[in-house]
Design a protein around this motif. Sequence first.
Motif: not given
Length: 90
Positions: A7, A27, A30-38
């Motif tokens: 990190k 950005e 990372l936003g897409e990765l976060n959406k996939e995780g959600d």
Amino acid sequence: MTIEGRKIRLVKLITSLDDELLISRLEGFLGELNKEGDILLNLSKPMREKTDVEELMKEQNYKHPSKDLLNSISEEANIEESIEDLLEMI
């Protein structure tokens, strides 16, 4: 390398960037990765400690097929082998 070390390395790489377009792309990524995780979290459901077939049948409003229906299906299938032969095939 530990996750904390990784990190820190990523933060150093990001802070060294001067390209506005690259930062915007990061950005977005990372936003897409976060959406996939959600999405994956929303899809997962807790497992039951034990499976109760009767309870599942009630939940899914399962109705056993009638004997007449089963007979008509077996007649329509026209199976000529004995039950013993069929079981051996499995």
